[in-house]
Write an enzyme that holds these catalytic residues in place. Structure first.
Site, PDB file in Angstrom:
ATOM      1  N   ASP A 221      30.134  56.220  39.822  1.00  0.00           N
ATOM      2  CA  ASP A 221      28.801  56.799  39.813  1.00  0.00           C
ATOM      3  C   ASP A 221      28.051  56.440  41.097  1.00  0.00           C
ATOM      4  OD1 ASP A 221      26.675  58.148  38.178  1.00  0.00           O
ATOM      5  OD2 ASP A 221      25.685  56.200  38.413  1.00  0.00           O
TER       6      ASP A 221
ATOM      7  N   GLU B 283      47.394  46.986  42.605  1.00  0.00           N
ATOM      8  CA  GLU B 283      48.114  45.946  41.873  1.00  0.00           C
ATOM      9  C   GLU B 283      48.899  46.529  40.697  1.00  0.00           C
ATOM     10  OE1 GLU B 283      44.619  42.542  42.577  1.00  0.00           O
ATOM     11  OE2 GLU B 283      45.140  43.225  40.549  1.00  0.00           O
TER      12      GLU B 283
END
Length: 562
Positions: free
Chosen positions: A214, A264
């Site tokens: 956002d 990751e």
């Protein structure tokens, strides 16, 4: 054929699902209510998982479902690592992820990093701690001006109207670029940065596949004294990366840290930026592989139903995607704008919407009301065009039913702070596109839940109910389902080639495996000739070999399995 555009895929196929995904935005409080309290919830989404599978989407994006006082529809987040108890539990969230993943639907969640709720434990701690405390450093507090500090630090306005500063009990002021209940976080603070990395890992560990960020362009700020006035701020260049408040270059240091977290995981988690920036070059920074990887293209939200505008926007955004190595996004509706079936049914599309009696009109424009049938016809044509394009497409809940904006909401029933504080979100705020969905033509909330609905559903919603449209092969829902089913056949290399039609109001392009899309933006029909025999999908019935006005068709290559 001319103007070939190619965007090369740089990632492995299993990691590149997002590049041409059809993503369905769920506004959770208005999607489906499982417990009958009038508010949509996470179990409600689970209950409609088969509907989402049958629609044919690749992913869902959930607007905020976190604990919130609902000062701004959930975008005032009180806890970034939990579920609002009115919407369910973390166990319910896990069940939803499992239900969607088992149906080959990925999950994207909203992250709201510019500001928290004023109910967040950090902000409550800051209020209690007082001036000069470490707790206040996580936010942006300043002393006021005037002899007694009773005037705000600057004359800045918030997005929702009124001052961007709010005074607290001990006399200091805090910055809120949005609602007063949404204090801006201080992204120079290491604890803020570390906590959001923790949040990204928290949801990724729960199986979330990606994140929508956002107001991604507003996190970092230069609030060195003296602070500029509103006029000085407005006059500053927003394309240099040095503006004190908007789209600063240093925000990308944050997203580089986020990218390291995303990578990751196997496959890497995806992200898309909501970044309202000034130039394609500025937007490209958010879409870089070293950052969020993709950025929203909102250009069609402010375009008329016009062939020249559509072609220019399509070409420009595919070129931008080529430059970044990302893929573009296509959006016609979302939770912040007037539904496109309504926008396309108004006499002029780029002004502010107001209500005249019970009809939508444009402020300062013609007094004619909404052309519902024409708006829906144009919406079908525009949607079918978009679904044929390379890149990802974001669909907003209810557009697959052909829903129009709901104008008939009284001030007492409204919830959007943009309405109450004078902001110009199309004149009436954003509640009209957030009205709970109609699932059945009968019932107190048209199948949304066993009770009522938190925003009023008009009587005409019943004709757009899922059970009505699912039984009608000519319905908007049937069109979306077939388009999304066939869309997977178009998704080869991210290539588009324009084909000259001899008419400025008719667009035609081909995808690399021979699929063609023809869109007639004009009123006069367009002769498809022999290609009419290979039309596999049309937003309006063909007239012999002629494509009707304000309609789109897909033409499949001969011999292709459908």
């Amino acid at each position: 054929m001319t103007d070939a555009l190619l965007v090369e895929t740089r990632t492995a196929p299993d990691a590149a699902w997002w590049r041409q995904a059809a993503v369905y935005q769920i506004y959770p409080r208005s999607f489906a209510d499982a417990n009958g309290d009038g508010i949509g919830d996470i179990p409600g989404i689970v209950s409609r998982a088969d509907y989402l599978r049958d629609l044919g989407i690749d992913a869902v994006w959930l607007s905020p479902f976190y604990p919130s006082a609902l000062a701004d529809g959930g975008y005032d987040v009180a806890d970034y690592r939990d579920v609002d108890p009115r919407l369910g539990t973390l166990a319910d969230f896990d069940d939803m992820v499992e239900a969607l993943h088992s149906r080959d639907i990925r999950v994207i969640v909203d992250i709201v990093p510019n500001h928290s709720s004023d109910q967040h434990e950090w902000f409550q701690e800051a209020l209690a701690a007082g001036r000069g405390s470490a707790a206040r450093d996580r936010y942006i507090f300043r002393e006021g001006t005037g002899p007694d500090g009773s005037e705000p630090p600057t004359d800045w306005d918030s997005v929702f109207g009124g001052s961007a500063w709010e005074r607290v009990e001990d006399g200091q002021w805090y910055l809120h670029n949005f609602a007063v209940e949404q204090p801006d976080l201080n992204w120079d603070h290491p604890e803020v940065r570390a906590d959001f990395l923790k949040t990204l890992r928290f949801w990724s560990d729960r199986g979330v596949d990606g994140f929508r960020i956002d107001v991604a362009h507003m996190l970092t700020k230069d609030l060195s004294e003296p602070l500029p006035s509103r006029a000085e701020l407005d006059a500053m260049d927003r394309t240099s990366g040095t503006h004190p408040m908007i789209d600063r270059d240093d925000v990308h240091e944050i997203y580089a840290e986020w990218r390291a977290v995303f990578d990751e995981y196997d496959p890497p988690r995806t992200a898309v930026a909501e970044a309202w920036v000034e130039t394609p070059e500025r937007r490209a920074k958010y879409a870089s592989a070293e950052g969020l990887g993709q950025a929203f293209n909102f250009d069609l939200l402010v375009a008329d139903f016009d062939a020249a505008q559509f072609r220019s926007i399509i070409a420009d955004n595919l070129q931008q995607a080529q430059a970044t190595g990302s893929s573009t996004t296509w959006v016609l509706s979302n939770h912040d704008v007037t539904r496109h079936a309504t926008r396309y049914g108004l006499p002029a599309l780029n002004g502010r919407l107001v209500k005249q009696g019970t009809e939508w009109v444009k402020a300062g424009g013609p007094a004619e009301g909404l052309d519902r049938d024409g708006g829906l016809r144009r919406a079908h044509a525009a949607t079918l065009l978009l679904l044929g394009l390379p890149g990802s497409t974001y669909l907003y809940q209810g557009e697959e039913l052909g829903l129009h904006e709901v104008a008939q909401i009284t001030p007492e029933q409204r919830q959007d702070p943009g309405f109450f504080r004078g902001a110009e979100f199309d004149g009436l705020g954003r509640d009209g596109c957030r009205v709970p969905l109609p699932w059945t033509a009968q019932g107190s909330s048209l199948g949304f839940g066993a009770g009522g609905a938190h925003l009023p559903q008009p009587a005409w919603f019943a004709q757009y109910a899922v059970d009505v449209e699912a039984a009608d092969p000519s319905s908007t829902l049937s069109l979306y389902r077939e388009a999304l089913r066939l869309r997977h056949l178009l998704q080869t290399d991210e290539t588009l080639e324009w084909i000259d039609t001899g008419r400025a109001d008719v667009l035609r392009f081909a995808r690399p495996n021979g699929w063609q899309v023809v869109s007639n933006f004009g009123a006069e029909s367009f002769d498809l000739g022999a290609d009419a025999a290979d039309v596999v999908l049309a937003s309006a019935a063909l007239e012999g070999a002629a494509l009707a006005g304000e309609a789109t068709v897909w033409i499949a290559p001969a011999g292709l399995s459908r």
